[in-house]
Design an enzyme around this catalytic site. Structure first.
Site, PDB file in Angstrom:
ATOM      1  N   ASP A 192       0.850  -1.202   0.000  1.00  0.00           N
ATOM      2  CA  ASP A 192       0.000   0.000   0.000  1.00  0.00           C
ATOM      3  C   ASP A 192       0.878   1.242   0.000  1.00  0.00           C
ATOM      4  O   ASP A 192       1.032   1.919   1.005  1.00  0.00           O
ATOM      5  CB  ASP A 192      -0.912  -0.024   1.227  1.00  0.00           C
ATOM      6  CG  ASP A 192      -1.801   1.206   1.294  1.00  0.00           C
ATOM      7  OD1 ASP A 192      -1.874   1.937   0.288  1.00  0.00           O
ATOM      8  OD2 ASP A 192      -2.418   1.423   2.355  1.00  0.00           O
ATOM      9  N   LYS A 233       0.308   3.502  -2.478  1.00  0.00           N
ATOM     10  CA  LYS A 233      -0.528   4.463  -3.222  1.00  0.00           C
ATOM     11  C   LYS A 233       0.328   5.207  -4.247  1.00  0.00           C
ATOM     12  O   LYS A 233       0.436   6.437  -4.237  1.00  0.00           O
ATOM     13  CB  LYS A 233      -1.244   5.409  -2.263  1.00  0.00           C
ATOM     14  CG  LYS A 233      -2.183   4.669  -1.303  1.00  0.00           C
ATOM     15  CD  LYS A 233      -2.978   5.598  -0.426  1.00  0.00           C
ATOM     16  CE  LYS A 233      -3.901   4.838   0.515  1.00  0.00           C
ATOM     17  NZ  LYS A 233      -3.189   4.151   1.637  1.00  0.00           N
ATOM     18  N   ASP A 265       3.038   8.714  -9.407  1.00  0.00           N
ATOM     19  CA  ASP A 265       4.104   9.530  -9.995  1.00  0.00           C
ATOM     20  C   ASP A 265       4.035   9.431 -11.523  1.00  0.00           C
ATOM     21  O   ASP A 265       3.071   8.882 -12.070  1.00  0.00           O
ATOM     22  CB  ASP A 265       5.458   9.047  -9.445  1.00  0.00           C
ATOM     23  CG  ASP A 265       6.455  10.187  -9.283  1.00  0.00           C
ATOM     24  OD1 ASP A 265       6.637  10.957 -10.259  1.00  0.00           O
ATOM     25  OD2 ASP A 265       7.047  10.307  -8.197  1.00  0.00           O
TER      26      ASP A 265
HETATM   27  O1  O7E Z   1      -8.796   2.019   9.929  1.00  0.00           O
HETATM   28  P1  O7E Z   1      -7.991   0.778  10.022  1.00  0.00           P
HETATM   29  O2  O7E Z   1      -7.071   0.772  11.203  1.00  0.00           O
HETATM   30  O3  O7E Z   1      -8.802  -0.475   9.904  1.00  0.00           O
HETATM   31  O4  O7E Z   1      -6.971   0.786   8.794  1.00  0.00           O
HETATM   32  C1  O7E Z   1      -7.401   0.942   7.492  1.00  0.00           C
HETATM   33  C2  O7E Z   1      -6.229   0.853   6.545  1.00  0.00           C
HETATM   34  O5  O7E Z   1      -6.696   1.079   5.234  1.00  0.00           O
HETATM   35  C3  O7E Z   1      -5.144   1.895   6.795  1.00  0.00           C
HETATM   36  O6  O7E Z   1      -3.901   1.329   6.395  1.00  0.00           O
HETATM   37  C4  O7E Z   1      -5.494   3.014   5.840  1.00  0.00           C
HETATM   38  O7  O7E Z   1      -4.359   3.733   5.438  1.00  0.00           O
HETATM   39  C5  O7E Z   1      -6.077   2.233   4.677  1.00  0.00           C
HETATM   40  N1  O7E Z   1      -7.066   2.946   3.864  1.00  0.00           N
HETATM   41  C6  O7E Z   1      -8.166   3.499   4.442  1.00  0.00           C
HETATM   42  O8  O7E Z   1      -8.398   3.403   5.654  1.00  0.00           O
HETATM   43  N2  O7E Z   1      -9.050   4.191   3.657  1.00  0.00           N
HETATM   44  C7  O7E Z   1      -8.902   4.329   2.323  1.00  0.00           C
HETATM   45  O9  O7E Z   1      -9.724   4.937   1.680  1.00  0.00           O
HETATM   46  C8  O7E Z   1      -7.794   3.730   1.722  1.00  0.00           C
HETATM   47  C9  O7E Z   1      -6.919   2.996   2.503  1.00  0.00           C
HETATM   48  C10 O7E Z   1      -5.936   2.231   1.842  1.00  0.00           C
HETATM   49  O10 O7E Z   1      -5.309   1.366   2.350  1.00  0.00           O
HETATM   50  O11 O7E Z   1      -5.804   2.438   0.550  1.00  0.00           O
HETATM   51  C11 O7E Z   1      -5.251   1.445  -0.163  1.00  0.00           C
HETATM   52  C12 O7E Z   1      -5.902   0.125   0.174  1.00  0.00           C
END
Ligand code: O7E
Length: 211
Positions: free
Chosen positions: A58, A60, A63
Site C-alpha cells: 500500500d 498508493k 508519480d
Molecule cells: O482504519 P484501520 O485501522 O482499519 O486501517 C485501514 C487501513 O486502510 C489503513 O492502512 C489506511 O491507510 C487504509 N485505507 C483506508 O483506511 N481508507 C482508504 O480509503 C484507503 C486505505 C488504503 O489502504 O488504501 C489502499 C488500500
C-alpha cells in the site's frame, strides 16, 4: 464471502512478525504500507512473505510512468504480490503500475474512493466513476472502495465488471462487516485486529464473513 486483509500498520519489526504469525491462519492477505516499511525497512516484506501469506503493497503509487515503474519493480522484487496505485496522475501512470504488476505475476489495485470523511472533498462529482472507467481501460485488477459507504461500493461495482474490490474502513472507521462483506472481494481491517490484546482472536471475529 470475502477475503480478510490485515492492514499491518505497526511500526516495529518484532510486533509486525508477532501479529502476522498469530493471525496467519485467520487472514487471507496482509497489507503493508508506509508505517511499517518506514519503521522496519523494506526487508520486512520478505520476512512476511516467508509466512506464505500474500502481501499487498500500500504505497498508493502516484508519480510519472517511469518512476511508477521503478517503484513497482522494487515492490515486486521485495516479495509483494500486489500494489496499490493512485489514479490522479493519469492513465499512463496507472498503466506503468499495471504492466509492472503483470510482468511479475502480480496485481494492481487503484484507489477509486477513500473511506474517511474528508475524502469527499475531491473523491466526488463523478471522479470515482471516472477512475473506475480508467481501471477498466488500463487493465488494472481492481479498485479500493470505502467500507464506510456501502452504497458507493454498490455503485462502483456496476462500473468495473468482474474486477475486484478491496475495501478499507471496517472496524475502527465504523464500517459494518455484515453489510460490506457481501459487496467486496476483500475487507481491509487494521486497528480492530492489530490493536487488539489478542489479534488472532480479533481476526477470528471476521471468520463468518470469509469465503
Ligand atoms: O482504519 P484501520 O485501522 O482499519 O486501517 C485501514 C487501513 O486502510 C489503513 O492502512 C489506511 O491507510 C487504509 N485505507 C483506508 O483506511 N481508507 C482508504 O480509503 C484507503 C486505505 C488504503 O489502504 O488504501 C489502499 C488500500
Amino acid at each position: 464471502m470475502t477475503d480478510l486483509v490485515l492492514s499491518l500498520d505497526v511500526t516495529e519489526r518484532a510486533s509486525a512478525l508477532r501479529i502476522a504469525r498469530a493471525c496467519a491462519e485467520d487472514v487471507d492477505a496482509i497489507k503493508v504500507g508506509y508505517p511499517l516499511v518506514l519503521g522496519a525497512g523494506l526487508g520486512i516484506a520478505r520476512d512476511l512473505a516467508d509466512l506464505g501469506i500474500p502481501l499487498i503493497a500500500d504505497f498508493k503509487v502516484a508519480d510519472i510512468p517511469n518512476t511508477n515503474t521503478l517503484i513497482c519493480d522494487q515492490v515486486f522484487a521485495a516479495g509483494f504480490s500486489a500494489v496499490i496505485a493512485q489514479a490522479f496522475p493519469g492513465p499512463d501512470s496507472v498503466v506503468a503500475c499495471v504492466e509492472s504488476a503483470h510482468t511479475h505475476g502480480g496485481e494492481c489495485y487503484v484507489v477509486a474512493e477513500m473511506s474517511h470523511p474528508g475524502a469527499l472533498t475531491f473523491f466526488s462529482e463523478g471522479v470515482p466513476e471516472a477512475i473506475c472507467r480508467l481501471v477498466v481501460e488500463t487493465g488494472a485488477d481492481g479498485i479500493i472502495a470505502p467500507a464506510t459507504r456501502p452504497a458507493r461500493i454498490r455503485a462502483l461495482r456496476d462500473l468495473i465488471g468482474e474486477r475486484k474490490i478491496l475495501s478499507p474502513g471496517v472496524g475502527a472507521q465504523g464500517g459494518d462487516p455484515a453489510e460490506v462483506a457481501p459487496l467486496v472481494d476483500g475487507m481491509i481491517v487494521g486497528r480492530a485486529i492489530y490493536g487488539a490484546a489478542d489479534p488472532a482472536a480479533a481476526a477470528r471475529v471476521y471468520a463468518p464473513y470469509r469465503r
